[in-house]
Design a protein around this motif. Structure first.
Motif, PDB file in Angstrom:
ATOM      1  N   PHE A  59       0.828  -1.197   0.000  1.00  0.00           N
ATOM      2  CA  PHE A  59       0.000   0.000   0.000  1.00  0.00           C
ATOM      3  C   PHE A  59       0.867   1.254   0.000  1.00  0.00           C
ATOM      4  O   PHE A  59       1.862   1.324   0.707  1.00  0.00           O
ATOM      5  CB  PHE A  59      -0.917   0.031   1.228  1.00  0.00           C
ATOM      6  CG  PHE A  59      -2.162  -0.767   1.051  1.00  0.00           C
ATOM      7  CD1 PHE A  59      -3.270  -0.207   0.444  1.00  0.00           C
ATOM      8  CD2 PHE A  59      -2.229  -2.077   1.487  1.00  0.00           C
ATOM      9  CE1 PHE A  59      -4.424  -0.937   0.266  1.00  0.00           C
ATOM     10  CE2 PHE A  59      -3.369  -2.816   1.314  1.00  0.00           C
ATOM     11  CZ  PHE A  59      -4.485  -2.249   0.710  1.00  0.00           C
ATOM     12  N   ASN A  62      -3.769   5.053   0.228  1.00  0.00           N
ATOM     13  CA  ASN A  62      -4.936   4.160   0.104  1.00  0.00           C
ATOM     14  C   ASN A  62      -4.943   3.411  -1.215  1.00  0.00           C
ATOM     15  O   ASN A  62      -5.977   2.884  -1.623  1.00  0.00           O
ATOM     16  CB  ASN A  62      -6.229   4.954   0.266  1.00  0.00           C
ATOM     17  CG  ASN A  62      -6.432   5.420   1.685  1.00  0.00           C
ATOM     18  OD1 ASN A  62      -5.980   4.763   2.626  1.00  0.00           O
ATOM     19  ND2 ASN A  62      -7.089   6.548   1.854  1.00  0.00           N
ATOM     20  N   ARG A  98     -10.034  -1.273   1.859  1.00  0.00           N
ATOM     21  CA  ARG A  98     -10.056  -1.045   3.304  1.00  0.00           C
ATOM     22  C   ARG A  98      -9.856  -2.358   4.055  1.00  0.00           C
ATOM     23  O   ARG A  98      -9.094  -2.437   5.022  1.00  0.00           O
ATOM     24  CB  ARG A  98     -11.379  -0.369   3.689  1.00  0.00           C
ATOM     25  CG  ARG A  98     -11.379   0.290   5.026  1.00  0.00           C
ATOM     26  CD  ARG A  98     -12.610   1.127   5.287  1.00  0.00           C
ATOM     27  NE  ARG A  98     -13.793   0.751   4.537  1.00  0.00           N
ATOM     28  CZ  ARG A  98     -14.399   1.557   3.637  1.00  0.00           C
ATOM     29  NH1 ARG A  98     -13.952   2.759   3.406  1.00  0.00           N
ATOM     30  NH2 ARG A  98     -15.473   1.145   2.987  1.00  0.00           N
ATOM     31  N   HIS A 101      -6.244  -3.436   3.660  1.00  0.00           N
ATOM     32  CA  HIS A 101      -5.369  -2.549   4.414  1.00  0.00           C
ATOM     33  C   HIS A 101      -5.377  -2.906   5.907  1.00  0.00           C
ATOM     34  O   HIS A 101      -4.330  -2.954   6.557  1.00  0.00           O
ATOM     35  CB  HIS A 101      -5.788  -1.102   4.202  1.00  0.00           C
ATOM     36  CG  HIS A 101      -4.710  -0.098   4.472  1.00  0.00           C
ATOM     37  ND1 HIS A 101      -3.405  -0.429   4.715  1.00  0.00           N
ATOM     38  CD2 HIS A 101      -4.744   1.248   4.521  1.00  0.00           C
ATOM     39  CE1 HIS A 101      -2.693   0.645   4.909  1.00  0.00           C
ATOM     40  NE2 HIS A 101      -3.479   1.693   4.801  1.00  0.00           N
TER      41      HIS A 101
END
Length: 158
Positions: A59, A62, A98, A101
């Motif tokens: 990453f 984002n 998300r 992550h």
């Protein structure tokens, strides 16, 4: 390493797999991501001149990027050539980004590319997986299971 099959429509289906990833990692969850390509890179993928060995995802902010993904330089390209192992952006929706992550924040979890293929619409897709590294005894167990399957298959043939 390219696996070409004939489908019902007569088109060749390109599927380039990372066999080493399933040996080194325990796959927890799979995702299919689009990949941002430039110039004639898609033609090299269609020709089966790509490799996933030693590639990994990470990453930046984002955004999810893949590093060390090998796509050979297209021989007939006259301009807009890109380096073979450049970093390429992966395309996922916000919810998947998300989730990945948050998963990567936990220790021992990483994101590895498993397969690069061309879908029915002609777009390049990369199957990535949330994975956890295997220990040596897990790898030995995988080798033992694979050898047992082979010996059973041989016994069934004769």
């Amino acid at each position: 390493m390219a696996n070409k099959k004939k489908g019902e429509t007569g088109k060749r289906h390109i599927s380039i797999k990372n066999r080493r990833a399933t040996f080194d990692y325990e796959v927890l969850e799979r995702y299919t991501a689009g990949i941002v390509l430039v110039g004639p890179e898609i033609k090299s993928i269609r020709a089966g001149k790509a490799g996933l060995a030693d590639s990994y995802c990470y990453f930046v902010g984002n955004e999810l990027w893949v590093k060390n993904l090998y796509i050979a330089e297209y021989a007939f390209a006259s301009f807009n050539r890109a380096p073979e192992r450049r970093e390429r952006k992966l395309l996922l929706n916000k919810r998947e980004l998300r989730k990945l992550h948050n998963a990567v924040k936990s220790p021992g979890t990483t994101i590895v590319p498993l397969e690069l293929y061309i879908n029915e619409r002609g777009l390049a897709k990369l199957v990535i997986a949330e994975a956890r590294g295997k220990k040596n005894y897990d790898k030995r167990q995988s080798i033992k299971e694979r050898e047992d399957k082979r010996s059973m298959a041989r016994a069934m043939r004769y």
